[in-house]
Design an enzyme around this catalytic site. Structure first.
Site, PDB file in Angstrom:
ATOM      1  N   LEU A   1      -4.407  -3.390   3.525  1.00  0.00           N
ATOM      2  CA  LEU A   1      -3.040  -3.515   3.818  1.00  0.00           C
ATOM      3  C   LEU A   1      -2.893  -2.620   5.030  1.00  0.00           C
ATOM      4  CD1 LEU A   1      -0.957  -3.971   0.607  1.00  0.00           C
ATOM      5  CD2 LEU A   1      -1.759  -5.776   2.219  1.00  0.00           C
ATOM      6  N   SER A   2      -2.175  -2.883   6.124  1.00  0.00           N
ATOM      7  CA  SER A   2      -1.862  -2.218   7.151  1.00  0.00           C
ATOM      8  C   SER A   2      -0.464  -2.677   7.819  1.00  0.00           C
ATOM      9  CB  SER A   2      -2.905  -2.135   8.308  1.00  0.00           C
ATOM     10  OG  SER A   2      -2.684  -1.442   9.450  1.00  0.00           O
ATOM     11  N   SER A   3       0.334  -1.743   8.041  1.00  0.00           N
ATOM     12  CA  SER A   3       1.512  -2.161   9.013  1.00  0.00           C
ATOM     13  C   SER A   3       1.190  -3.045  10.409  1.00  0.00           C
ATOM     14  CB  SER A   3       2.272  -1.117   9.621  1.00  0.00           C
ATOM     15  OG  SER A   3       2.629  -0.159   8.556  1.00  0.00           O
TER      16      SER A   3
ATOM     17  N   GLY B   1       0.720  -1.119  -0.196  1.00  0.00           N
ATOM     18  CA  GLY B   1       0.097   0.022   0.044  1.00  0.00           C
ATOM     19  C   GLY B   1       0.776   1.229   0.005  1.00  0.00           C
ATOM     20  N   HIS B   2       1.786   1.337   0.863  1.00  0.00           N
ATOM     21  CA  HIS B   2       3.058   2.523   0.915  1.00  0.00           C
ATOM     22  C   HIS B   2       3.518   2.570  -0.391  1.00  0.00           C
ATOM     23  CE1 HIS B   2       2.959   1.396   5.523  1.00  0.00           C
ATOM     24  NE2 HIS B   2       2.680   2.547   5.474  1.00  0.00           N
TER      25      HIS B   2
ATOM     26  N   GLN C   1       0.742  11.188  18.186  1.00  0.00           N
ATOM     27  CA  GLN C   1      -0.302  10.564  17.656  1.00  0.00           C
ATOM     28  C   GLN C   1      -1.008   9.351  18.162  1.00  0.00           C
ATOM     29  OE1 GLN C   1       1.150  10.385  13.565  1.00  0.00           O
ATOM     30  NE2 GLN C   1      -0.018   8.653  13.262  1.00  0.00           N
TER      31      GLN C   1
END
Length: 280
Positions: free
Chosen positions: A184-186, A36-37, A61
């Site tokens: 998609l995600s870390s 994704g990145h 954050q």
């Protein structure tokens, strides 16, 4: 590709690029990169003369210290992936470099910051505005690229850009998904094998809910999605809201918005996942 760790060096290099008439694009990331990145980086490379990617896990954050501590960090792998994708500069600062003193700024982000993530993660979006504004000041990009998985974050950044009067184009980019639909995600790297098996139910349920628009109200669709996902072992819905895509305020009739969007946060075991879907 150059890896840079200080704002001063980054500004010097980019000033030379600007003097040469080159347009600069920025892809802010917190690392632990995935496809994704890289889709953002490749688009940035294709639309600008110079692509800058930042890799920085921003402490301001995170409202959950455990989440900050366990956030995946893979700097060497990230740098190799960015080089392969055509990135010109990678900015990997330390926390002290980005925050030589405490950032006490409080942004007026409006009502887009009070709902959904804003309600469940107090202070999160102010921290996002702090770091993104610092990155914009360091890079002075012509364009900046953000993934639509963090749909609310894009609205927050646009509000921050308006408040500060910045001249940068915010470019939203489509969600990239696994073959089974999982966004998609870390954070996916933290899923247990059992969690990875059930996590795709999130997007599958959202997709199925589109068929209900003609027969159910937004509130009824919200209840249906929440009930279905909470019935899946290992999943727990934190919130599901159907909102107007621009204002991010909840709607109660489909006619209330030209572009309704469903935004969800779900705990899969201990891992918090977010996703969204358009009902247009």
């Amino acid at each position: 590709m150059n890896t840079i760790t200080t704002v001063r060096e980054l500004r010097q290099l980019l000033d030379e690029e600007r003097k040469a008439g080159r347009r600069i694009g920025l892809v802010p990331t917190m690392g632990a990169l995935h496809a994704g990145h890289l889709s953002l980086v490749r688009r940035c490379v294709s639309e600008n003369d110079v692509c800058v990617a930042s890799v920085f896990v921003n402490p301001t954050q995170f409202n959950d210290p455990h989440d900050l501590e366990t956030y995946p960090r893979t700097p060497e792998r990230d740098a190799a992936m960015l080089a392969e994708a055509g990135c010109r500069y990678v900015f990997m600062p330390s926390v002290d470099e980005m925050y030589p003193e405490t950032d006490t700024r409080v942004f007026n982000l409006g009502t887009v910051a009070t709902v959904m993530e804003g309600a469940f993660r107090p202070g999160h979006f102010n921290g996002v505005a702090q770091i993104v504004s610092k990155l914009f000041a360091a890079v002075e990009p012509d364009r900046a690229y953000f993934g639509e998985k963090d749909f609310q974050q894009i609205a927050i950044i646009r509000a921050m850009v308006r408040e500060l009067g910045l001249r940068v184009e915010i470019v939203p980019c489509p969600i990239v998904r696994e073959a089974d639909g999982l966004a998609l995600s870390s954070r996916n790297a933290r899923l247990t094998p059992e969690g990875r098996q059930v996590a795709p139910a999130i997007y599958r349920t959202l997709t199925e809910s589109r068929a209900l628009v003609d027969t159910k109200t937004p509130d009824e669709v919200k209840a249906w999605v929440t009930e279905r996902l909470n019935a899946v072992g290992g999943l727990r819905v934190e919130y599901y809201e159907i909102v107007d895509s621009t204002t991010l305020q909840p709607i109660h009739a489909w006619a209330d918005s030209p572009e309704p969007r469903g935004c969800i946060a779900v705990y899969c075991g201990e891992v918090r996942l977010i996703d969204n879907i358009s009902y247009k």
